[in-house]
Design an enzyme around this catalytic site. Structure first.
Site, PDB file in Angstrom:
ATOM      1  N   LEU A  57       0.819  -1.228   0.000  1.00  0.00           N
ATOM      2  CA  LEU A  57       0.000   0.000   0.000  1.00  0.00           C
ATOM      3  C   LEU A  57       0.845   1.268   0.000  1.00  0.00           C
ATOM      4  CD1 LEU A  57      -2.902  -1.008   2.440  1.00  0.00           C
ATOM      5  CD2 LEU A  57      -2.843  -1.135  -0.052  1.00  0.00           C
ATOM      6  N   LYS A  58       2.158   1.139   0.143  1.00  0.00           N
ATOM      7  CA  LYS A  58       3.100   2.275   0.020  1.00  0.00           C
ATOM      8  C   LYS A  58       2.645   3.507   0.813  1.00  0.00           C
ATOM      9  CE  LYS A  58       4.746   0.979  -4.615  1.00  0.00           C
ATOM     10  NZ  LYS A  58       3.895  -0.154  -4.987  1.00  0.00           N
ATOM     11  N   ASP A  72       2.534   9.581   4.906  1.00  0.00           N
ATOM     12  CA  ASP A  72       1.718  10.632   5.523  1.00  0.00           C
ATOM     13  C   ASP A  72       2.472  11.109   6.763  1.00  0.00           C
ATOM     14  OD1 ASP A  72      -0.494  12.240   6.446  1.00  0.00           O
ATOM     15  OD2 ASP A  72      -1.863  10.908   5.391  1.00  0.00           O
ATOM     16  N   PRO A  85       3.728  11.173  10.648  1.00  0.00           N
ATOM     17  CA  PRO A  85       4.040  10.005  11.481  1.00  0.00           C
ATOM     18  C   PRO A  85       2.838   9.460  12.253  1.00  0.00           C
ATOM     19  CG  PRO A  85       5.800  11.616  11.660  1.00  0.00           C
ATOM     20  CD  PRO A  85       4.719  12.263  10.847  1.00  0.00           C
ATOM     21  N   ASN A  86       2.019  10.334  12.839  1.00  0.00           N
ATOM     22  CA  ASN A  86       0.892   9.868  13.644  1.00  0.00           C
ATOM     23  C   ASN A  86      -0.097   9.042  12.801  1.00  0.00           C
ATOM     24  OD1 ASN A  86      -0.681   9.923  16.139  1.00  0.00           O
ATOM     25  ND2 ASN A  86      -2.115  11.167  14.958  1.00  0.00           N
ATOM     26  N   THR A 130      10.450   3.600  -9.518  1.00  0.00           N
ATOM     27  CA  THR A 130      11.140   3.421 -10.805  1.00  0.00           C
ATOM     28  C   THR A 130      10.569   4.344 -11.882  1.00  0.00           C
ATOM     29  OG1 THR A 130       9.765   1.461 -11.009  1.00  0.00           O
ATOM     30  CG2 THR A 130      12.084   1.094 -10.567  1.00  0.00           C
ATOM     31  N   ARG A 168      11.175 -11.129 -15.250  1.00  0.00           N
ATOM     32  CA  ARG A 168      10.618 -11.838 -16.398  1.00  0.00           C
ATOM     33  C   ARG A 168      11.341 -13.158 -16.591  1.00  0.00           C
ATOM     34  NH1 ARG A 168       7.401  -8.796 -15.684  1.00  0.00           N
ATOM     35  NH2 ARG A 168       6.321  -7.312 -17.004  1.00  0.00           N
ATOM     36  N   GLN A 208       7.932  -2.735 -18.465  1.00  0.00           N
ATOM     37  CA  GLN A 208       9.090  -2.727 -17.570  1.00  0.00           C
ATOM     38  C   GLN A 208      10.369  -2.471 -18.374  1.00  0.00           C
ATOM     39  OE1 GLN A 208       8.868  -2.632 -14.417  1.00  0.00           O
ATOM     40  NE2 GLN A 208       7.471  -4.129 -13.556  1.00  0.00           N
ATOM     41  N   GLY A 228       4.696 -10.615 -11.630  1.00  0.00           N
ATOM     42  CA  GLY A 228       3.304 -10.428 -12.011  1.00  0.00           C
ATOM     43  C   GLY A 228       2.998 -11.156 -13.298  1.00  0.00           C
ATOM     44  N   ARG A 229       3.052 -10.408 -14.403  1.00  0.00           N
ATOM     45  CA  ARG A 229       2.556 -10.918 -15.682  1.00  0.00           C
ATOM     46  C   ARG A 229       3.260 -12.172 -16.196  1.00  0.00           C
ATOM     47  NH1 ARG A 229       2.455  -4.882 -17.850  1.00  0.00           N
ATOM     48  NH2 ARG A 229       4.075  -4.860 -16.240  1.00  0.00           N
TER      49      ARG A 229
HETATM   50  O1  C5P Z   1       3.614  -7.736 -14.198  1.00  0.00           O
HETATM   51  P1  C5P Z   1       4.891  -7.316 -13.539  1.00  0.00           P
HETATM   52  O2  C5P Z   1       5.774  -8.486 -13.109  1.00  0.00           O
HETATM   53  O3  C5P Z   1       5.644  -6.269 -14.314  1.00  0.00           O
HETATM   54  O4  C5P Z   1       4.399  -6.646 -12.160  1.00  0.00           O
HETATM   55  C1  C5P Z   1       5.276  -6.120 -11.235  1.00  0.00           C
HETATM   56  C2  C5P Z   1       4.596  -5.761  -9.971  1.00  0.00           C
HETATM   57  O5  C5P Z   1       5.536  -5.100  -9.142  1.00  0.00           O
HETATM   58  C3  C5P Z   1       3.425  -4.799 -10.125  1.00  0.00           C
HETATM   59  O6  C5P Z   1       2.474  -5.106  -9.095  1.00  0.00           O
HETATM   60  C4  C5P Z   1       4.059  -3.443  -9.916  1.00  0.00           C
HETATM   61  O7  C5P Z   1       3.157  -2.503  -9.401  1.00  0.00           O
HETATM   62  C5  C5P Z   1       5.141  -3.773  -8.888  1.00  0.00           C
HETATM   63  N1  C5P Z   1       6.291  -2.864  -8.870  1.00  0.00           N
HETATM   64  C6  C5P Z   1       7.125  -2.682  -9.964  1.00  0.00           C
HETATM   65  N2  C5P Z   1       8.207  -1.843  -9.881  1.00  0.00           N
HETATM   66  C7  C5P Z   1       8.470  -1.199  -8.760  1.00  0.00           C
HETATM   67  C8  C5P Z   1       7.656  -1.374  -7.648  1.00  0.00           C
HETATM   68  C9  C5P Z   1       6.562  -2.233  -7.743  1.00  0.00           C
HETATM   69  O8  C5P Z   1       6.900  -3.273 -11.006  1.00  0.00           O
HETATM   70  N3  C5P Z   1       9.542  -0.431  -8.696  1.00  0.00           N
END
Ligand code: C5P
Length: 237
Positions: free
Chosen positions: A64-65, A68, A70-71, A127, A186, A195, A215-216
């Site tokens: 959830l990154k 805000d 500190p409190n 990134t 990947r 990416q 992810g993908r």
């Molecule tokens: O599909 P893919 O493997 O590219 O997904 C990468 C996941 O990592 C996503 O949920 C993306 O939001 C997250 N992420 C990222 N690069 C970052 C931080 C988080 O790709 N620097």
């Protein structure tokens, strides 16, 4: 802290309907992958999605990154600690006091329900921020790499366990005593999509990443279970 290397699947699905359909073949094989639940799914389904996945026996990275005062972050982290997640994160740009409050909140929340305090990771620089944006939009004149290392040191001082970083930065993070979680993974031959600085599971393992987020390469694979098993084989063994 001795932490096991693990593959985490980025569950970037619009709702739990798609997530549960995706998880079905894993369940059939008795597999319980580590799952990353991000803003998209969490803001749709709410904390109940975490409770449901915990009942299924999944480990969870709640991405959830937070950023805000500190409190507010401390109190929000108290509630995250109560959810029993395994990893969560925040922006190091929120400062040392914010990160310290987060650590305390997480520990208190977890303790209140008898859970282990989650691993707390800091995002140094997104990134999506490059040297140009850093200088012209954010008016930060230090080179990007220096800000990454400086923010990582702040995170360490505040009690964070690690950082989200590329496989190229992870050895420097390990030198600071921080674990590295690496996205942008990947399998060889897969589509790179949006990416840019990509690594394979094998490269990330050799570079020193403790966790990879995939992810993908898994969620869009022809056979997601096979792709997951390949990532686990390459990274965890
Ligand atoms: O599909 P893919 O493997 O590219 O997904 C990468 C996941 O990592 C996503 O949920 C993306 O939001 C997250 N992420 C990222 N690069 C970052 C931080 C988080 O790709 N620097």
């Amino acid at each position: 802290m001795k932490i096991k290397k693990e593959v985490i699947i980025a569950c970037d699905f619009p709702s739990k309907k798609e997530l549960y359909a995706f998880l079905e073949p894993f369940e059939k094989e008795g597999l319980k992958p580590f799952l990353k639940i991000g803003m998209e799914l969490f803001y749709r389904e709410g904390p109940s999605i975490i409770e449901e996945l915990k009942v299924k026996g999944a480990k969870i990275f709640l991405d959830l990154k937070l950023h805000d005062i500190p409190n507010t972050v401390g109190n929000a982290m108290k509630n995250i600690g109560r959810l029993g997640v395994d990893i969560t994160n925040l922006h190091a740009a929120g400062g040392i006091s914010m990160m310290k409050a987060a650590r305390i909140g997480l520990d208190e929340g977890a303790m209140a329900v008898g859970a282990k305090s989650p691993i707390l990771l800091a995002i140094t620089q997104l990134t999506s921020i490059d040297e140009e944006a850093l200088k012209t939009e954010l008016l930060i004149s230090s080179p990007l790499k220096n800000t990454v290392i400086h923010y990582a040191k702040n995170a360490k001082e505040a009690g964070c366990d690690g950082v989200v970083c590329s496989a190229l930065e992870v050895s420097e993070m390990n030198k600071l005593g921080l674990v590295g979680l690496t996205p942008g993974i990947r399998l060889e031959g897969d589509d790179t999509n949006d990416q840019k600085r990509l690594a394979t599971p094998t490269f990330a393992k050799e570079a020193g990443s403790t966790y990879i987020v995939v992810g993908r390469s898994i969620t869009h694979a022809k056979d997601s279970v096979v792709a997951y098993k390949k990532c686990v084989f390459d990274f965890e063994t």
